[in-house]
Scaffold this active site. Structure first.
Site, PDB file in Angstrom:
ATOM      1  N   ASP A 198       3.163  -4.387   8.100  1.00  0.00           N
ATOM      2  CA  ASP A 198       1.958  -3.569   7.969  1.00  0.00           C
ATOM      3  C   ASP A 198       0.772  -4.518   8.061  1.00  0.00           C
ATOM      4  O   ASP A 198       0.454  -5.226   7.096  1.00  0.00           O
ATOM      5  CB  ASP A 198       2.003  -2.830   6.616  1.00  0.00           C
ATOM      6  CG  ASP A 198       0.674  -2.149   6.298  1.00  0.00           C
ATOM      7  OD1 ASP A 198      -0.250  -2.193   7.135  1.00  0.00           O
ATOM      8  OD2 ASP A 198       0.567  -1.574   5.188  1.00  0.00           O
TER       9      ASP A 198
ATOM     10  N   GLN B  45      -4.498  -4.914   7.010  1.00  0.00           N
ATOM     11  CA  GLN B  45      -5.537  -5.806   6.458  1.00  0.00           C
ATOM     12  C   GLN B  45      -5.478  -7.196   7.061  1.00  0.00           C
ATOM     13  O   GLN B  45      -6.224  -8.076   6.629  1.00  0.00           O
ATOM     14  CB  GLN B  45      -5.378  -5.906   4.926  1.00  0.00           C
ATOM     15  CG  GLN B  45      -5.523  -4.594   4.197  1.00  0.00           C
ATOM     16  CD  GLN B  45      -6.940  -4.013   4.256  1.00  0.00           C
ATOM     17  OE1 GLN B  45      -7.884  -4.664   4.701  1.00  0.00           O
ATOM     18  NE2 GLN B  45      -7.083  -2.769   3.832  1.00  0.00           N
TER      19      GLN B  45
ATOM     20  N   HIS C 133       0.867  -1.190   0.000  1.00  0.00           N
ATOM     21  CA  HIS C 133       0.000   0.000   0.000  1.00  0.00           C
ATOM     22  C   HIS C 133       0.901   1.236   0.000  1.00  0.00           C
ATOM     23  O   HIS C 133       2.025   1.181   0.511  1.00  0.00           O
ATOM     24  CB  HIS C 133      -0.831  -0.060   1.286  1.00  0.00           C
ATOM     25  CG  HIS C 133      -1.852   1.016   1.438  1.00  0.00           C
ATOM     26  ND1 HIS C 133      -1.552   2.274   1.889  1.00  0.00           N
ATOM     27  CD2 HIS C 133      -3.191   1.013   1.206  1.00  0.00           C
ATOM     28  CE1 HIS C 133      -2.657   2.998   1.951  1.00  0.00           C
ATOM     29  NE2 HIS C 133      -3.665   2.271   1.533  1.00  0.00           N
TER      30      HIS C 133
ATOM     31  N   LYS D 153     -10.383  -0.452  10.622  1.00  0.00           N
ATOM     32  CA  LYS D 153     -10.621  -1.635   9.772  1.00  0.00           C
ATOM     33  C   LYS D 153     -10.907  -2.852  10.640  1.00  0.00           C
ATOM     34  O   LYS D 153     -11.161  -3.936  10.141  1.00  0.00           O
ATOM     35  CB  LYS D 153      -9.388  -1.907   8.901  1.00  0.00           C
ATOM     36  CG  LYS D 153      -9.078  -0.781   7.916  1.00  0.00           C
ATOM     37  CD  LYS D 153      -7.874  -1.129   7.077  1.00  0.00           C
ATOM     38  CE  LYS D 153      -7.214   0.052   6.420  1.00  0.00           C
ATOM     39  NZ  LYS D 153      -8.004   0.693   5.387  1.00  0.00           N
TER      40      LYS D 153
ATOM     41  N   CYS E 286      -5.015   2.747  -3.479  1.00  0.00           N
ATOM     42  CA  CYS E 286      -3.774   3.264  -2.883  1.00  0.00           C
ATOM     43  C   CYS E 286      -2.645   2.241  -3.027  1.00  0.00           C
ATOM     44  O   CYS E 286      -1.819   2.074  -2.114  1.00  0.00           O
ATOM     45  CB  CYS E 286      -3.958   3.656  -1.421  1.00  0.00           C
ATOM     46  SG  CYS E 286      -5.207   4.909  -1.185  1.00  0.00           S
TER      47      CYS E 286
END
Ligand code: C6P
Length: 424
Positions: free
Chosen positions: A218, A221, A141, A244, A382
């Site tokens: 990261d 998600q 991302h 999220k 993104c």
């Protein structure tokens, strides 16, 4: 046009039974799911952008503002102590949820983006010099690309990118070749937001650690979909966003090993991150406060704690198993549609189906689906380098959460067929 705000709960018989997970019970916890859009039941499939919030999170936010609103770590008064207690309890909930060794390893930030920027600024300025390298992957991302690009430009370092294959999987042999004595950090997504690929982060971390290279993951998600244990992963940093993960917007987490956080300089200066200030010199507060300058998002932290409670109650393993089946069902159903190509066909996937339809622009697809009450994201997500890698300007993305149903997948399929009829 703003969709109408009327509400209804639509239940249809399942066409193929999924596992015992009681999704209809879970849906009751999310008031927004009763919304109608253009007179149709909302089918919310934009969970990778942000997920909806359960009543427990809404109640926690409301309780804070209605009953205990005060600043934290500052006041001696009753309300301030109450707010501080709840805020710090939330930190402990996150610590336990992530399997971190200590609560001081949990830094509250605005979200995954700020968490990564914090490491880029603080770790990066201290440890990255001219000629050094930062290694990322081709599926990141923008939030896990641009902070490193800025750092590399400032320090005269080099950003290296490990390639992915046509399924959207990291090519581990190529990744291995890029690890070297100049690599100062590996920054890798746990789950790709554009492709849904689940990266083998445990293996990636081991490979990097064999070269004494720290790793930032990261997890924006990943945390809503997979059980994460930072000590088992042995990652050096782990970043995610509350919004999220069924929590509020504007709050997120940076996990960092104490060993790094102790050595890293502050990211921002201001209140709360100091222990003493004179015009000549400032001494910094202990962890985690050294990295939390200014009044934090107190309600957000407490709300995130409530999201942790919620997910723990439903059970992340149960959520993961249910979503896995739902995703497989969705992949089977949409791939039967003539002219549809799924972008991202990794063996390990979570949460996301990105696709293109021959001859049709994703924005048109998204607009027509919206008229059917179906919320998806259309665009580059993104992750423009991912679009370039697959030779498409954009995709349409359906992304799932624990409250999505097979019937909603069927509605998506019917919606896509309608798109094809309308735009044919
Ligand atoms: N992806 C999406 O629709 P923030 O904006 O800080 O909460 O999260 C940034 C971020 C970082 N990493 C990954 C893998 C992400 O998916 C995101 C956010 C959203 O896919 C908004 S662009």
């Amino acid at each position: 046009m703003i969709p109408s705000g009327t509400t209804s709960q639509v239940r249809m018989p399942a066409s193929e039974p999924l596992s015992a997970f009681n999704v209809w019970r879970v849906r009751e916890d999310f008031p927004i799911l009763k919304t109608q859009v253009y007179g149709k039941p909302l089918v919310y499939l934009d969970n990778a952008a942000t997920s909806q919030k359960p009543q427990g999170v809404l109640d926690a936010l409301n309780r804070f503002y209605a009953q205990e609103c005060a600043n934290v770590h500052r006041g001696l008064h009753w309300l301030s102590e109450l707010a501080t207690q709840d805020y710090e309890d939330a930190r402990v909930k996150v610590q336990r949820f992530l399997g971190a060794a200590e609560a001081r390893e949990i830094i509250f930030v605005r979200g995954a983006t700020e968490a990564i920027n914090l490491v880029a600024h603080s770790y990066g300025r201290k440890y990255v010099q001219a000629g050094d390298e930062i290694l990322i992957t081709a599926m990141e991302h923008h939030s896990n690309i641009v902070p490193w690009q800025i750092l590399c430009q400032e320090q005269g370092a080099r950003l290296r990118v490990a390639p992915i294959n046509d399924a959207g999987e990291l090519i581990l042999e190529e990744f291995q070749k890029l690890l070297n004595s100049r690599t100062r950090l590996v920054a890798v997504g746990h789950v790709s937001n554009a492709l849904g690929t689940v990266n083998p982060v445990r293996q990636i971390i081991q490979m990097a650690h064999n070269h004494n290279i720290p790793v930032l993951v990261d997890g924006a998600q990943a945390v809503p979909h997979l059980k994460v244990n930072v000590q088992e992963l042995d990652c050096d940093f782990y970043a995610f966003s509350g919004h999220k993960f069924y929590g509020p917007t504007g709050v997120g987490v940076l996990y960092g090993k104490v060993r790094w956080l102790e050595e890293m300089p502050p990211y921002q200066g201001g209140g709360d991150m100091i222990s003493a200030v004179t015009f000549e010199k400032t001494t910094y507060n202990s962890l985690p406060y050294k990295f939390e300058a200014g009044t934090p998002h107190i309600a957000g932290g407490i709300g995130l704690g409530a999201a942790v409670d919620y997910v723990s109650e439903v059970g992340l393993n149960q959520i993961a198993a249910y979503e896995h089946e739902l995703l497989a069902y969705a992949a089977r159903q949409v791939s039967r549609i003539p002219g549809l190509r799924i972008i991202g066909t990794a063996r390990e996937k979570a949460g996301v189906i990105s696709f293109v339809l021959e001859g049709l622009h994703p924005h048109d697809i998204g607009t027509i689906l919206d008229r059917e009450g179906i919320a998806v994201r259309a665009g580059h997500h993104c992750a423009m380098p991912v679009m370039e890698r697959f030779g498409v300007p954009a995709t349409t993305r359906a992304s799932f959460a624990c409250y999505n149903t097979q019937e909603e997948v069927d509605a998506l399929v019917a919606g896509i067929q309608k798109v094809q009829e309308v735009l044919a």
